[in-house]
Design an enzyme around this catalytic site. Structure first.
Site, PDB file in Angstrom:
ATOM      1  N   GLY A 114      13.049   4.814  49.607  1.00  0.00           N
ATOM      2  CA  GLY A 114      13.493   4.158  48.381  1.00  0.00           C
ATOM      3  C   GLY A 114      12.570   4.421  47.202  1.00  0.00           C
ATOM      4  O   GLY A 114      12.905   4.129  46.051  1.00  0.00           O
TER       5      GLY A 114
ATOM      6  N   HIS B 210      21.255  12.407  46.430  1.00  0.00           N
ATOM      7  CA  HIS B 210      20.866  12.803  47.790  1.00  0.00           C
ATOM      8  C   HIS B 210      20.501  14.290  47.870  1.00  0.00           C
ATOM      9  O   HIS B 210      19.576  14.666  48.594  1.00  0.00           O
ATOM     10  CB  HIS B 210      21.999  12.483  48.774  1.00  0.00           C
ATOM     11  CG  HIS B 210      22.395  11.041  48.734  1.00  0.00           C
ATOM     12  ND1 HIS B 210      23.426  10.578  47.927  1.00  0.00           N
ATOM     13  CD2 HIS B 210      21.883   9.955  49.359  1.00  0.00           C
ATOM     14  CE1 HIS B 210      23.535   9.266  48.080  1.00  0.00           C
ATOM     15  NE2 HIS B 210      22.615   8.862  48.937  1.00  0.00           N
TER      16      HIS B 210
ATOM     17  N   HIS C  70      26.189   5.190  58.144  1.00  0.00           N
ATOM     18  CA  HIS C  70      26.699   6.151  57.165  1.00  0.00           C
ATOM     19  C   HIS C  70      27.486   7.229  57.921  1.00  0.00           C
ATOM     20  O   HIS C  70      27.208   7.502  59.084  1.00  0.00           O
ATOM     21  CB  HIS C  70      25.568   6.883  56.452  1.00  0.00           C
ATOM     22  CG  HIS C  70      24.619   6.010  55.695  1.00  0.00           C
ATOM     23  ND1 HIS C  70      25.010   5.168  54.681  1.00  0.00           N
ATOM     24  CD2 HIS C  70      23.263   5.885  55.780  1.00  0.00           C
ATOM     25  CE1 HIS C  70      23.928   4.556  54.179  1.00  0.00           C
ATOM     26  NE2 HIS C  70      22.866   4.979  54.835  1.00  0.00           N
TER      27      HIS C  70
ATOM     28  N   SER D  39      14.558   9.168  52.999  1.00  0.00           N
ATOM     29  CA  SER D  39      15.539   8.112  53.300  1.00  0.00           C
ATOM     30  C   SER D  39      16.327   8.417  54.576  1.00  0.00           C
ATOM     31  O   SER D  39      16.261   9.523  55.129  1.00  0.00           O
ATOM     32  CB  SER D  39      16.519   7.995  52.127  1.00  0.00           C
ATOM     33  OG  SER D  39      17.402   9.107  52.158  1.00  0.00           O
ATOM     34  N   CYS D  40      17.109   7.447  54.985  1.00  0.00           N
ATOM     35  CA  CYS D  40      17.951   7.615  56.180  1.00  0.00           C
ATOM     36  C   CYS D  40      18.896   8.803  56.020  1.00  0.00           C
ATOM     37  O   CYS D  40      19.039   9.633  56.927  1.00  0.00           O
ATOM     38  CB  CYS D  40      18.739   6.329  56.433  1.00  0.00           C
ATOM     39  SG  CYS D  40      19.516   5.626  54.965  1.00  0.00           S
ATOM     40  N   ASN D  41      19.553   8.909  54.872  1.00  0.00           N
ATOM     41  CA  ASN D  41      20.496  10.017  54.660  1.00  0.00           C
ATOM     42  C   ASN D  41      19.770  11.359  54.604  1.00  0.00           C
ATOM     43  O   ASN D  41      20.233  12.347  55.185  1.00  0.00           O
ATOM     44  CB  ASN D  41      21.287   9.797  53.359  1.00  0.00           C
ATOM     45  CG  ASN D  41      22.401   8.793  53.549  1.00  0.00           C
ATOM     46  OD1 ASN D  41      23.190   8.910  54.486  1.00  0.00           O
ATOM     47  ND2 ASN D  41      22.492   7.808  52.665  1.00  0.00           N
TER      48      ASN D  41
ATOM     49  N   GLN E 119      21.536   3.888  59.572  1.00  0.00           N
ATOM     50  CA  GLN E 119      20.612   3.765  58.436  1.00  0.00           C
ATOM     51  C   GLN E 119      19.386   2.913  58.747  1.00  0.00           C
ATOM     52  O   GLN E 119      18.319   3.116  58.188  1.00  0.00           O
ATOM     53  CB  GLN E 119      21.355   3.188  57.224  1.00  0.00           C
ATOM     54  CG  GLN E 119      21.661   1.691  57.264  1.00  0.00           C
ATOM     55  CD  GLN E 119      22.857   1.325  58.126  1.00  0.00           C
ATOM     56  OE1 GLN E 119      23.547   2.209  58.648  1.00  0.00           O
ATOM     57  NE2 GLN E 119      23.143   0.033  58.266  1.00  0.00           N
TER      58      GLN E 119
ATOM     59  N   THR F 206      13.941  -4.833  57.407  1.00  0.00           N
ATOM     60  CA  THR F 206      14.771  -3.967  58.263  1.00  0.00           C
ATOM     61  C   THR F 206      13.971  -2.798  58.842  1.00  0.00           C
ATOM     62  O   THR F 206      13.982  -2.551  60.044  1.00  0.00           O
ATOM     63  CB  THR F 206      15.957  -3.428  57.437  1.00  0.00           C
ATOM     64  OG1 THR F 206      16.686  -4.563  56.961  1.00  0.00           O
ATOM     65  CG2 THR F 206      16.868  -2.555  58.259  1.00  0.00           C
TER      66      THR F 206
HETATM   67  P1  NAD Z   1      14.092  -5.065  53.387  1.00  0.00           P
HETATM   68  O1  NAD Z   1      14.453  -5.804  52.164  1.00  0.00           O
HETATM   69  O2  NAD Z   1      14.886  -5.270  54.633  1.00  0.00           O
HETATM   70  O3  NAD Z   1      12.575  -5.367  53.787  1.00  0.00           O
HETATM   71  C1  NAD Z   1      11.558  -5.371  52.845  1.00  0.00           C
HETATM   72  C2  NAD Z   1      10.543  -6.426  53.248  1.00  0.00           C
HETATM   73  O4  NAD Z   1       9.463  -6.405  52.325  1.00  0.00           O
HETATM   74  C3  NAD Z   1      11.097  -7.831  53.239  1.00  0.00           C
HETATM   75  O5  NAD Z   1      10.616  -8.503  54.382  1.00  0.00           O
HETATM   76  C4  NAD Z   1      10.504  -8.457  51.976  1.00  0.00           C
HETATM   77  O6  NAD Z   1      10.317  -9.846  52.107  1.00  0.00           O
HETATM   78  C5  NAD Z   1       9.182  -7.747  51.911  1.00  0.00           C
HETATM   79  N1  NAD Z   1       8.577  -7.703  50.583  1.00  0.00           N
HETATM   80  C6  NAD Z   1       9.150  -7.824  49.377  1.00  0.00           C
HETATM   81  N2  NAD Z   1       8.247  -7.654  48.395  1.00  0.00           N
HETATM   82  C7  NAD Z   1       7.065  -7.441  49.015  1.00  0.00           C
HETATM   83  C8  NAD Z   1       5.757  -7.211  48.561  1.00  0.00           C
HETATM   84  N3  NAD Z   1       5.473  -7.192  47.263  1.00  0.00           N
HETATM   85  N4  NAD Z   1       4.785  -6.999  49.471  1.00  0.00           N
HETATM   86  C9  NAD Z   1       5.054  -7.012  50.806  1.00  0.00           C
HETATM   87  N5  NAD Z   1       6.295  -7.236  51.294  1.00  0.00           N
HETATM   88  C10 NAD Z   1       7.275  -7.447  50.409  1.00  0.00           C
HETATM   89  O7  NAD Z   1      14.048  -3.534  52.979  1.00  0.00           O
HETATM   90  P2  NAD Z   1      14.290  -2.285  53.929  1.00  0.00           P
HETATM   91  O8  NAD Z   1      15.753  -2.060  54.060  1.00  0.00           O
HETATM   92  O9  NAD Z   1      13.474  -2.412  55.138  1.00  0.00           O
HETATM   93  O10 NAD Z   1      13.768  -1.105  52.985  1.00  0.00           O
HETATM   94  C11 NAD Z   1      12.387  -0.824  52.870  1.00  0.00           C
HETATM   95  C12 NAD Z   1      12.225   0.589  52.381  1.00  0.00           C
HETATM   96  O11 NAD Z   1      12.822   1.472  53.350  1.00  0.00           O
HETATM   97  C13 NAD Z   1      12.907   0.904  51.050  1.00  0.00           C
HETATM   98  O12 NAD Z   1      12.177   1.906  50.390  1.00  0.00           O
HETATM   99  C14 NAD Z   1      14.243   1.476  51.496  1.00  0.00           C
HETATM  100  O13 NAD Z   1      14.840   2.303  50.529  1.00  0.00           O
HETATM  101  C15 NAD Z   1      13.819   2.261  52.722  1.00  0.00           C
HETATM  102  N6  NAD Z   1      14.887   2.532  53.680  1.00  0.00           N
HETATM  103  C16 NAD Z   1      15.807   1.560  53.974  1.00  0.00           C
HETATM  104  C17 NAD Z   1      16.832   1.864  54.862  1.00  0.00           C
HETATM  105  C18 NAD Z   1      17.909   0.867  55.185  1.00  0.00           C
HETATM  106  O14 NAD Z   1      19.028   1.253  55.451  1.00  0.00           O
HETATM  107  N7  NAD Z   1      17.636  -0.423  55.197  1.00  0.00           N
HETATM  108  C19 NAD Z   1      16.887   3.112  55.467  1.00  0.00           C
HETATM  109  C20 NAD Z   1      15.887   4.048  55.200  1.00  0.00           C
HETATM  110  C21 NAD Z   1      14.901   3.744  54.286  1.00  0.00           C
END
Ligand code: NAD
Length: 338
Positions: free
Chosen positions: A110, A194, A220, A139-141, A302, A11
């Site tokens: 995260g 948060h 959110h 984070s997003c929030n 988010q 994402t």
């Molecule tokens: P996600 O699950 O959508 O994407 C993570 C990606 O990493 C996936 O493609 C997965 O296959 C890959 N992956 C898994 N293990 C791996 C490894 N060992 N090495 C390399 N790639 C690997 O996650 P996301 O939502 O993009 O979240 C990523 C980070 O961003 C987290 O720390 C999350 O807390 C933070 N975040 C997420 C959001 C949200 O709303 N989605 C918002 C802000 C911050």
């Protein structure tokens, strides 16, 4: 040119890669992916060299018709900066890899704050990242709250902030998350995590937060009450300050935007990629002043509000532009500010 590798292409990672590619002073040298799913196929179609995050699974990519450019080790070696956008907790496990190659890295919200020397928000503490090798984009929030609180903190002082975060149950691709038909205190304990996270950006801020989850994937929604130290002249002054913030979109009453659904519809109509909304969305009508007490509601997308922050954090690490210069370039290239 800053050569950027993206480790974790989900994402956040896929959005950061596209945003980096839009910058005149950066290039994407590749993305590392763990599984050869539709997102990995999308990466190859977008023209990004794909690296295997997990050597043991490299053969699965060949079976899916994806040519690998190498392993993540090679990607890290070839990058000037790595953006780690792997799932929560994996970033900390990856840090020794970046240290081994002496490659500076960004982590995401995260991760625990201890993963990096600095927790980062481009509006508040860009300069603190300049001497760092490892930076956590909050984070997003926390990003949304930092942007909202910054002009209040600077202009009036904040005696106390109280925020209720009505959180989306999951992202659209997280089919297993919920709740499906419930409203769930999450966490039940107060304050939620948060508030302390916002304090990684504003160490002296007095803030309490309460979290819950509801059945939506859209955005959110925050209800904010801030007791200011100094009383503004009137509510118009606050509204104008928020309007002048580059990453805050104030929604006028006439727009008829009455929730996250209409916001997303608006973003899609505007041609935003993936319907992304990089800005905080503040309802002007909700901005209310009772003496020194300010009330307001804002929505936070988010999946995308941290994306411009990652771009700015890359520049902060490399140190070749000031915060305002970087923010302005990022805003212009992405089309931030409708
Ligand atoms: P996600 O699950 O959508 O994407 C993570 C990606 O990493 C996936 O493609 C997965 O296959 C890959 N992956 C898994 N293990 C791996 C490894 N060992 N090495 C390399 N790639 C690997 O996650 P996301 O939502 O993009 O979240 C990523 C980070 O961003 C987290 O720390 C999350 O807390 C933070 N975040 C997420 C959001 C949200 O709303 N989605 C918002 C802000 C911050």
């Amino acid at each position: 040119m800053i050569r950027v590798g993206v480790n974790g292409y989900g994402t956040i990672g896929k959005r950061v890669a596209d945003a980096v590619r839009a910058q005149p002073d950066m290039e994407v040298c590749g993305v590392a992916k763990r599984s050869p799913n539709y997102v990995a196929v999308g990466a190859t179609e977008a023209g990004y060299p794909v690296y295997a995050a997990d050597d043991d699974r490299a053969h699965e990519f060949a079976a899916a018709g994806i040519d690998l450019a190498g392993s993540v080790d090679k990607l890290v070696a070839e990058s000037d900066v790595v953006v780690d956008a792997t799932p929560s907790g994996v970033g900390a496990e990856n840090r020794p890899l970046y240290e081994h190659h002496d490659t500076p890295a960004l982590f995401q919200g995260g991760e625990d704050a201890t993963v990096a020397e600095v927790s980062f928000n481009a509006r508040v503490n860009y300069d603190e990242a300049e001497d760092a090798d490892y930076v956590r984009v909050v984070s997003c929030n926390t990003t949304g709250l930092s942007r909202f609180l910054a002009p209040l903190y600077e202009n009036y002082g904040i005696e106390k902030a109280r925020v209720t975060l009505v959180r989306r149950g999951g992202d659209p691709d997280q089919t297993g998350r919920g709740p499906i038909n419930d409203a769930v205190p999450d966490p039940i304990s107060i304050p939620s995590h948060h508030g302390p996270d916002v304090q990684t950006i504003f160490p002296k801020l007095d803030i309490d937060t309460i979290g819950l989850k509801v059945p939506t994937t859209m955005m959110h929604l925050h209800t904010v009450n801030v007791t200011l130290e100094n009383e503004p002249d009137d509510v118009t002054e606050i509204r104008d300050r928020l309007r002048s913030e580059d990453r805050i979109l104030t929604i006028p009453d006439y727009a008829g935007i009455d929730g996250a659904g209409t916001l997303k519809d608006f973003a899609l109509d505007a041609g935003r990629p993936r319907g992304d909304i990089w800005e905080n969305c503040v309802w002007e009508e909700s901005i209310t002043l009772r003496g020194r007490d300010l009330y307001c509601m804002q929505a936070i997308h988010q999946e995308s509000d941290v994306v411009p922050e990652n771009v700015d954090a890359i520049r902060a690490l490399s140190g070749h532009l000031t915060g305002p210069e970087s923010r302005s370039l990022t805003n212009e290239t992405l089309g931030i500010g409708f």
